[in-house]
Design a protein around this motif. Sequence first.
Motif, short mmCIF file in Angstrom:
data_model
loop_
_atom_site.label_atom_id
_atom_site.label_comp_id
_atom_site.label_asym_id
_atom_site.label_seq_id
_atom_site.Cartn_x
_atom_site.Cartn_y
_atom_site.Cartn_z
N ARG C 272 6.28 59.07 -6.24
CA ARG C 272 7.07 57.96 -7.14
C ARG C 272 6.27 56.80 -7.52
NH1 ARG C 272 9.71 55.08 -9.59
NH2 ARG C 272 11.63 53.88 -8.96
N SER C 327 9.56 60.50 -9.09
CA SER C 327 8.95 60.75 -10.61
C SER C 327 8.63 61.95 -10.90
CB SER C 327 7.95 59.57 -10.94
OG SER C 327 7.95 58.39 -10.15
N ARG C 339 16.29 65.50 -6.54
CA ARG C 339 15.33 64.33 -6.72
C ARG C 339 15.49 62.82 -6.33
NH1 ARG C 339 11.89 65.83 -11.78
NH2 ARG C 339 11.74 63.34 -11.84
#
Lengths: 315, 278, 521, 492
Positions: C272, C327, C339
């Motif tokens: 992330r 990410s 995700r």
Amino acid sequence: MLYLLRRLAGFALTLLIAALVIFVLLDLLPGDPARFILGINASADALAALRLQMGLDIPAPARFGNWVWSMLQGDFGVSHTQRAPVAKLIAERMAVTLPLSVFAMAISMAVGLPLGILAARHRGKPLDTALMVMAQGGVAVPNFWFGMLLTLLFAVTLRWLPPGGFTPWYEDGWLALRGLVLPSLALALPQAAILARVMRTALVDVAGQDFIRTARAKGMTYGEAIWRHGVRNALLPVLTILGLQFAYLIAGTIIVENVFYLPGLGRLIFTAISERDLVLVRSATMVLVLAVSATMLVVDLTYALVDPRLRERRA
Amino acid sequence: MNWRRLLDHPSLALGLAATLAFALLGLASLIWTPYPIADIAISRRFLVPDASHLLGTDHLGRDMLSLIMAGTLTSFTVGAAAVAIGVGIGVPMGLVAAMWGGPVDWVAMRISDLAFAFPSVIIAILIATLIGPGATNAIIAIGIFNIPVFARVARGGALALSSLDFIGAARLAGLGKAAIAWRHILPNIMSLIIVQGTIQLSLGILAEAGLSYIGLGTQPPATSLGLMLRDAQSLFLIHPSLSLLPGLAIVLIVVALNIAGDGLRDALDPRLRRQELA
Amino acid sequence: MTALVEIDDLAVSFGARPAIEGLTLAIEKGERFGIIGESGSGKSLTALAIAGLLPETARMSGRIRFDGAPLPQDEREMARLRGKRIGMVFQEPMTALNPLMRVGEQIEEAMRLADEAAAPLADLPALLQEVGLEPRHAGRYPHQLSGGQRQRVMIAMALASRPELMIADEPTSALDVITQRLVLDLIGEICQRRRMTLLFISHDIRAVAALCERVAVLHRGTLVELGPVHTVLTRPNQAYTQKLVAATQVTPRQRVAAPKPEPLLTVTHLTRAFKGRGLLHWGEKPLLAVNDVSLSIGVGECLALVGPSGCGKTTLGRMIVGLDSASAGEMDFAGTPYRGADLPAARRADLSLVFQDPFGSFNPRLTVAQSLGEPLRLLPRLAPLERQTRLEEAITSVGLETAMLARYPHEFSGGQRQRLAIARAMVTRPRLVVLDEPVSALDVSVRGDVLDLLARLQADHALTYLIVSHDLDMVAAMADRVLVMEAGRIVEEGTPTALFARPRHRLTQELMAARLPDIVG
Amino acid sequence: MRATKSLALAMAGLLLATGLACAQSTEIRIGVALEPPALDPTAGAAEAIDVVVYQNIFEGLTRIDQTGAVQPGLATAWTITEDGLSYRFTLAQGVTFHDGTSFDAEDVKFTFERLLADDSVNAQKALYQSIAAVTVIDPQTVEITLSRPDGLFLFNLGRGDAVIVAPESADNNANEPIGTGPFAFVQWDRGSRVILEQYGPYWGEKPALTKASYVFISDTATMTNALLAGDIDGTNNFAPEALAVFEGNPQFKVLVGSTEGETILATNNARAPFDTLAVRQAMAHAINRHDIIEGATYGYGVPIGSHFAPHHPYYVDLTETYPFDLDAAKTLLAGAGYPEGFSATLKLPPVAYARLSGQIIASEFAKIGVRLELINMEWAQWLEDVFANKDFDLTIISHVEPFDIGIYANPDYYFGYDNPEVQALNETLNATTDEAQRKVLAQQIQIIIAKDAVNGYLFELAQTGVWNAKLEGMWQNAPIEGVVLHDIHWVE
């Protein structure tokens, strides 16, 4: 640096959109400027001649483009009714409006901030109550009304100050200054009252914070702690209000200029509108919008300058 | 919010009562005024107060009490409608900006900047030249000026709340952004909006007076307190009461609203309340 | 020894509400005195009363003598007394420092305020060195320092006047475990070296035990017990003290069934990155809160994620429940890949989260029933009657009554609210519950109950837990497996027993070293 | 308030006492309500231009005196041919413009050619359409030939629209007016004031004043304060509502005089229901002139019954043509098919007399069932909507042009009155130069339009000046727009 660039980009965009809004609004204006200038009995060919002279035959988008482009070059066009360069007309009026706003701002700060601090330091005591009652009254009195009362007292009865009017700075700086005293006071009173209230609230807020207790723990009295550590922190929220106040002040000058027959920007716009002077209204409004937006920008940048936290986060 | 608790604050009670009194005085004019305000009679103008005209008559022989009642209504209506515009557009704008963030936030804040950049008098002048002067003009001009104010209040309140866990809990429960704004954020920033509303209402009443004074607000035969001031100002040295009465009414209404607003803030702001107890 | 501070029959009240009643105690010169109490016990008010810093709204009666003399009534004299003879360190070093002033100036200011008697003062660099800071730190603003450094600045400020009494009010509770220990050690060391009297106020019994010689236990404004630390804490006389002491010993819970090996959740190479939005931020380096993390949780397992604040453990937890999106990398929950925020609604009912702060996790405008019922939207096919049953079931399962469903959150205590938060997490009958610091915001005395409740629920409903925490003792008692996280990466993994007995990674070693010793009788 | 006033007077006395010590003043500051948009009287209609420049900076071939009579100006004498088509003017000697250039017949020719050119922006171009040619005979003599006789030609030459300008400076007159008058332009602080100074080489008799400032104050209360505070020495036209402040105050004198402003309730004769005579008559009966004059002008207006100035020698009193009689009005309305009355709009320009009269008339008309919606407008909008596009029912306006009864002969004029009889009479009137005949014709027109109730005839505006009691020589009447400084002087 990046923050500065970003803020400047936003500023420029706001101005461009503002210009578009102003242009669209004014282009829709009902009324024919040429007829107004020539009056009731004008002949049709005289009207047509004037319209051509004023460029009213060019299509609107092109006129907008021309306008913005020439403004960027410092050329604000020529006033239809006054037959003079708009830039010169605006500059003349700014010599009144700018000092007037600045004086009013200065007076309101010089009066409002100390009173707010005083009230906060005596929070809950009779002095606080008395000051806040006064502030309530100050906020509630319409400034044009207050201006008239000031004139009756200081100009008509006591004859200490002129009842209005303005001597240009280059002619007699002292007279010019005297002419701005009463209008500045009339403008400043409600602003000072608002500032006093905001300052008091901000300071009371800050006074409850831990670092004031720390300062007291270091050996300061409550008052010393407020003065050395509280005021500066409390000024941060006050700064935002100051920016907003400038917008109110500008609105206020338009009204107060009427009471004191001052040749300011507000009255210029006012007469220009009733005379359908498109070019003049457009550009003068733009200058006011620019002034307000620029103040907001300056406030934002000052904020970043005063508060190290923002400086870093945004840099 | 416990209403009895609110009335524990004496200044709040006073402010609300005075505001309510003026509002009722204004509303009463809808069904009854001592004399019709359109009733012009030159023969009885400039009468001093007596039993038949409690506050005297004006330059057209209209009853001052009736005018003040109707004028109060106009002033309140203009102020309230402008607040309604500000709340109606500004609050959703602020909530959207806070909830969606990023570019949406940026755009919303630029719009708000733009609205801030036009002082209300300028808007009023522009509108007056487009659609002519009138109360509607004043409402729109002041309303536009209110939009960014409420947008900022709503955005700030929503941002402060959005870091709280119950917003996260609501997202976990599958609520969309709009639903969270409506169900969780709006009720919790209502007190902020109400407090700001009273402030903007009092500012709106003052602004209406200013606009009417320069001839851009309410137009005859309707009346407002600002218009009464305008009509009476040149007579100030001859018949001072004609401008003192509406002037005083404005001052009292604004003071009442401000006291009510301050009281509401003290009563509703949990942060201040906690400070009081700790 | 003579008393430096004598408190005689102190009472403090706010309006009609008493905060301290009939408090009498004395602090001897040179001793290190501790006050223990939970929130609302009046311990901080006692300290403020000694320093003459009680809030204006407080009414005080009784006598306080400092070095034999009553506290001066005059505000200025009292301020000077504080400035010269008392040093204070507060809980929250971020807000206790003026954000607009460089810390060096703030320390110098304290020196100047004490300088009236022209006593030879330690210069700033020496003082900074004494508290473990470097000279360059003097030019920084508070926000540019870490929490530990800020607290060191506070200590330097308190020392600037060479005070006789140092009052430390919860000086470490806002710091993470490792820093907490360092600051405690620093305070102890300085008091020893300077022969300074210390008044140490804390809710953390082990910190008091480690630092103080004598202790007073306060409960709801009254003195419960007073005496030497060793005596009071190992052989408490009063029931309340006994309860407090017992709460510090987290007993390892009984495992009912061994976790099954098949994974419920797998996380693969999850990253992330946080970066500024917009064109003008393109040059900035993104901050990796979670950096290439892989893990899996088995069905019925209790996995703990530990690490210092800012290590990314909370971000990881938020992604797992779908509050935030990765990410890069992917997760898989019971066969559903996702995700983060894209977790399908149908799956959300199987996952839930218990928040850290019981005060912020409920909308004050909604009734308990409304708040608890909110996650049931995820089960749209539930009949209205069934909904009601679910709510009642959930609230009784956390030990509260069904009648409470109609109440509002402000009518509940912190411990009760955390039970409600757990009830809300249970209402959809989830399979995985993420617990974000589930007890750290609670008073010690109720922590044990909440942990017991969590353990019981896990057993009853065959739940899988992911605990995010910095509290090693709690983790040791609850978890089957522990992951240690630092700067977005997982640095060590193992069973609690193995990991804490033989920490291999530097961070784990530091964490273990920072643990305060248990109170042993 | 009484206390404030008497204190103000006491202070005023004090200031006056100090003022006496100084030498006799030769300066004056005059408050005027409207600031001119520019200062060229030949390129704009605004009255405010003439207030500042007329007969002060600029002069025409003739000039109008305060009785409204035509007097020699830059033309000291003239002869007119028998057919009334050719005027030969003898020009004054030794005249120079303020920039030093000399004045001669070429300037006259230039002025009229500029006025009549295709691209001319002169607002009153139409008044001079009868000019066929301007011929320079010699530098001191010029001849103007007309295409048709024009009884008002000499008067029109005396208007501000026909003042003589020089080719060297005409283009800049809007900002820096250069004329031949007794006062020269010094500076214009826009939004504030215009300053004039005596022009030394003036060809005529020198004025008493050496310096004059026109201070622009639009607000009545502000004007009152400025007068009381001694910031200005007087104003030519003060709002009647506040005159009471100065009446009976020995420091001030109030001059009440006449103007050429016929204030009318202009009616759209081309639009129903106003195309019906009975409706217009009903409205005429419902007009309470007394109340309107009291309410809108505080008694300073003079009632009129037709479109003609009461002080004019041709005037006939027609105010009793349709006396105030609500019953008669209702009967007429019912007869016209409106027993319940009707609704209409009343568009009002931004002047106090119109706004106040409008409110009073609306209140009166309501009594006969005519419900008026008041619409306030800015000038530009009024000119566009009402005057140019004739989109209106009723409006209130003062027609300030002297001797403008001819507008009733123009069927395209905004109130849409189309009466061939009046048109024929007017044509005869224009071509007639004999005074007695002219009077008969003018009176015939007055009577016809009064009977036809073309518009509601309300009152002739008064000029109400307030001046320092020690000032003399101001015009009491306003036969033409302007504050003529020439004769003004201070006295002990």
